[in-house]
Design a protein around this motif. Structure first.
Motif, PDB file in Angstrom:
ATOM      1  N   ALA A  82       0.819  -1.219   0.000  1.00 57.16           N
ATOM      2  CA  ALA A  82       0.000   0.000   0.000  1.00 57.16           C
ATOM      3  C   ALA A  82       0.856   1.273   0.000  1.00 57.16           C
ATOM      4  O   ALA A  82       0.607   2.196  -0.780  1.00 57.16           O
ATOM      5  CB  ALA A  82      -0.955   0.004   1.188  1.00 57.16           C
ATOM      6  N   ARG A  83       1.865   1.342   0.863  1.00 55.21           N
ATOM      7  CA  ARG A  83       2.717   2.547   0.936  1.00 55.21           C
ATOM      8  C   ARG A  83       3.456   2.756  -0.386  1.00 55.21           C
ATOM      9  O   ARG A  83       3.598   3.888  -0.856  1.00 55.21           O
ATOM     10  CB  ARG A  83       3.715   2.440   2.082  1.00 55.21           C
ATOM     11  N   ALA A  84       3.933   1.668  -0.969  1.00 58.87           N
ATOM     12  CA  ALA A  84       4.655   1.773  -2.243  1.00 58.87           C
ATOM     13  C   ALA A  84       3.732   2.278  -3.347  1.00 58.87           C
ATOM     14  O   ALA A  84       4.104   3.130  -4.156  1.00 58.87           O
ATOM     15  CB  ALA A  84       5.255   0.420  -2.618  1.00 58.87           C
ATOM     16  N   ILE A  85       2.503   1.760  -3.387  1.00 58.76           N
ATOM     17  CA  ILE A  85       1.536   2.188  -4.405  1.00 58.76           C
ATOM     18  C   ILE A  85       1.231   3.679  -4.250  1.00 58.76           C
ATOM     19  O   ILE A  85       1.249   4.436  -5.229  1.00 58.76           O
ATOM     20  CB  ILE A  85       0.240   1.359  -4.302  1.00 58.76           C
ATOM     21  N   ALA A  86       0.950   4.097  -3.019  1.00 55.67           N
ATOM     22  CA  ALA A  86       0.630   5.506  -2.771  1.00 55.67           C
ATOM     23  C   ALA A  86       1.793   6.411  -3.154  1.00 55.67           C
ATOM     24  O   ALA A  86       1.604   7.474  -3.759  1.00 55.67           O
ATOM     25  CB  ALA A  86       0.276   5.696  -1.294  1.00 55.67           C
ATOM     26  N   SER A  87       3.011   5.993  -2.813  1.00 59.39           N
ATOM     27  CA  SER A  87       4.213   6.768  -3.137  1.00 59.39           C
ATOM     28  C   SER A  87       4.354   6.945  -4.645  1.00 59.39           C
ATOM     29  O   SER A  87       4.543   8.059  -5.142  1.00 59.39           O
ATOM     30  CB  SER A  87       5.441   6.047  -2.565  1.00 59.39           C
ATOM     31  N   TYR A  88       4.236   5.837  -5.389  1.00 56.77           N
ATOM     32  CA  TYR A  88       4.423   5.911  -6.828  1.00 56.77           C
ATOM     33  C   TYR A  88       3.366   6.783  -7.499  1.00 56.77           C
ATOM     34  O   TYR A  88       3.667   7.566  -8.409  1.00 56.77           O
ATOM     35  CB  TYR A  88       4.403   4.499  -7.440  1.00 56.77           C
ATOM     36  N   PHE A  89       2.126   6.695  -7.059  1.00 57.19           N
ATOM     37  CA  PHE A  89       1.058   7.454  -7.704  1.00 57.19           C
ATOM     38  C   PHE A  89       1.115   8.949  -7.404  1.00 57.19           C
ATOM     39  O   PHE A  89       0.410   9.732  -8.040  1.00 57.19           O
ATOM     40  CB  PHE A  89      -0.313   6.864  -7.350  1.00 57.19           C
ATOM     41  N   LYS A  90       1.972   9.349  -6.472  1.00 59.89           N
ATOM     42  CA  LYS A  90       2.183  10.787  -6.238  1.00 59.89           C
ATOM     43  C   LYS A  90       2.825  11.446  -7.463  1.00 59.89           C
ATOM     44  O   LYS A  90       2.767  12.663  -7.620  1.00 59.89           O
ATOM     45  CB  LYS A  90       3.091  10.987  -5.015  1.00 59.89           C
ATOM     46  N   LEU A  91       3.453  10.633  -8.327  1.00 59.22           N
ATOM     47  CA  LEU A  91       4.094  11.177  -9.534  1.00 59.22           C
ATOM     48  C   LEU A  91       3.077  11.742 -10.515  1.00 59.22           C
ATOM     49  O   LEU A  91       3.391  12.622 -11.309  1.00 59.22           O
ATOM     50  CB  LEU A  91       4.895  10.083 -10.248  1.00 59.22           C
ATOM     51  N   GLY A  92       1.862  11.174 -10.509  1.00 60.91           N
ATOM     52  CA  GLY A  92       0.820  11.641 -11.415  1.00 60.91           C
ATOM     53  C   GLY A  92       0.994  11.204 -12.853  1.00 60.91           C
ATOM     54  O   GLY A  92       0.433  11.799 -13.771  1.00 60.91           O
ATOM     55  N   ARG A  93       1.788  10.142 -13.078  1.00 61.97           N
ATOM     56  CA  ARG A  93       2.016   9.674 -14.444  1.00 61.97           C
ATOM     57  C   ARG A  93       1.083   8.527 -14.840  1.00 61.97           C
ATOM     58  O   ARG A  93       1.021   8.154 -15.999  1.00 61.97           O
ATOM     59  CB  ARG A  93       3.473   9.229 -14.617  1.00 61.97           C
ATOM     60  N   ASN A  94       0.399   7.937 -13.873  1.00 65.51           N
ATOM     61  CA  ASN A  94      -0.515   6.815 -14.144  1.00 65.51           C
ATOM     62  C   ASN A  94      -1.940   7.201 -13.814  1.00 65.51           C
ATOM     63  O   ASN A  94      -2.192   7.973 -12.889  1.00 65.51           O
ATOM     64  CB  ASN A  94      -0.160   5.598 -13.283  1.00 65.51           C
TER      65      ASN A  94
END
Length: 340
Positions: free
Chosen positions: A311-323
């Motif tokens: 969950a933390r990894a998913i939330a972190s990655y989606f902060k990029l706004g590229r997906n």
């Protein structure tokens, strides 16, 4: 449908619970069959006597059959499962969960499958199937699909159906290998997806990670250059999201760089980039293949990752706004909306 489900929960709660259990058994047998009763009981967290009773019922209804290999689903069982799918997803409040994840991450689309892939292997298979269905609906003639490696991506490859909606689809690995089990490497997954889809594929034979000097030499090799030009024109990119420290270990990262990743409080990894909780890059591994900035050129970028631990990894990655697309499981979704 929501009002009918709410009434049913109040007036016939036992009936709904039985429906959910029987639907769950059909779904598991459909995904993992043939299998034995004990395996079914262990994975469904049900007593063996309960499973025996439900198998007897479903067999009498013509939805499953038993062979020497174990329990398997019939054509009628597949039809009932398909007819019940939308109802059961709403009854289990998956649709509500999907909406809340979309709002939490600020994305357009989220698919959630029941279960926890950290502890239930079959959940990865179900995530793979849902992702394959999503991909099939996106494809057009002459599209290129880039895929990364990993166990969840391997489950997607196993679930890939033949493509009837688009001609001349090309599958390519998003990057080189990282020296892990060959069945989980991008090249293997790319070839497997293409074969099951009855499509074309090209492979990228380069190590990952790679030193800067070697990188500059390799990308000028004609055969590598040709494949990279195809990869960089990908219409669809499908990738996993890794836990930062787990990926550092898998790459056999040198101790000084591990310390850099730790000191930067990295929580996620994708495409060789390590991100902190706010989506900032704290370390980058030189890799041959798709780079983070290349995602902006793709028409669709799908992330597939599940398990409460992600969950933390998913939330972190989606902060990029590229997906804008995520395929995940119930355990990860619940953790995401709770704030991990």
């Amino acid at each position: 449908m929501r009002s009918v489900i709410d009434l049913q929960k109040k007036l016939f709660p036992d009936v709904l619970a039985i429906m959910q259990r029987r639907y769950g058994i059909l779904q598991f047998v459909k995904t993992m069959g043939p299998l034995g009763r004990r395996t079914l009981a262990e994975n469904m967290n049900l007593a063996e006597r309960v499973v025996r009773g439900e198998i007897d019922f479903l067999q009498n209804q013509g939805m499953i059959y038993i062979t020497t290999k174990g329990v398997q689903i019939t054509d009628e069982g597949l039809e009932v499962h398909e007819q019940l799918e939308a109802f059961m997803l709403e009854a289990s409040e998956i649709s509500v969960l999907e909406q809340r994840v979309r709002e939490t991450l600020g994305i357009d689309n989220c698919i959630v499958v029941p279960g926890n892939s950290d502890t239930q292997d079959w959940v990865k298979q179900e995530m793979g199937k849902r992702c394959a269905q999503l991909l099939e609906g996106m494809l057009h003639p002459n599209y290129t699909v880039a895929v990364t490696g990993g166990t969840t991506m391997a489950a997607l490859a196993a679930a890939m159906p033949p493509i009837h909606t688009a001609e001349n689809v090309m599958f390519v690995p998003a990057r080189g290998g990282i020296g892990e089990q060959v069945e989980n490497e991008a090249n293997t997954i790319c070839a497997a997806m293409a074969k099951r889809a009855r499509s074309q594929y090209r492979l990228l034979y380069v190590p990952d990670p790679i030193g800067e000097e070697s990188y500059q030499t390799i990308i000028e090799e004609p055969s590598v250059k040709e494949v990279l030009s195809i990869i960089n024109r990908s219409n669809v990119v499908i990738h996993g999201i890794g836990d930062a420290m787990t990926m550092a270990e898998r790459r056999r990262t040198p101790a000084p760089l591990v310390e850099q990743i730790k000191s930067g409080v990295a929580v996620s990894e994708a495409f060789g980039y390590y991100f902190d909780a706010e989506g900032n890059v704290v370390h980058r591994v030189r890799t041959v293949g798709l780079q983070l900035e290349d995602l902006d050129k793709a028409e669709h970028v799908i992330a597939i990752a599940g398990g409460a631990s992600k969950a933390r990894a998913i939330a972190s990655y989606f902060k990029l706004g590229r997906n804008n697309l995520l395929v995940t499981d119930e355990a990860a979704a619940n953790q995401l909306i709770k704030g991990y």
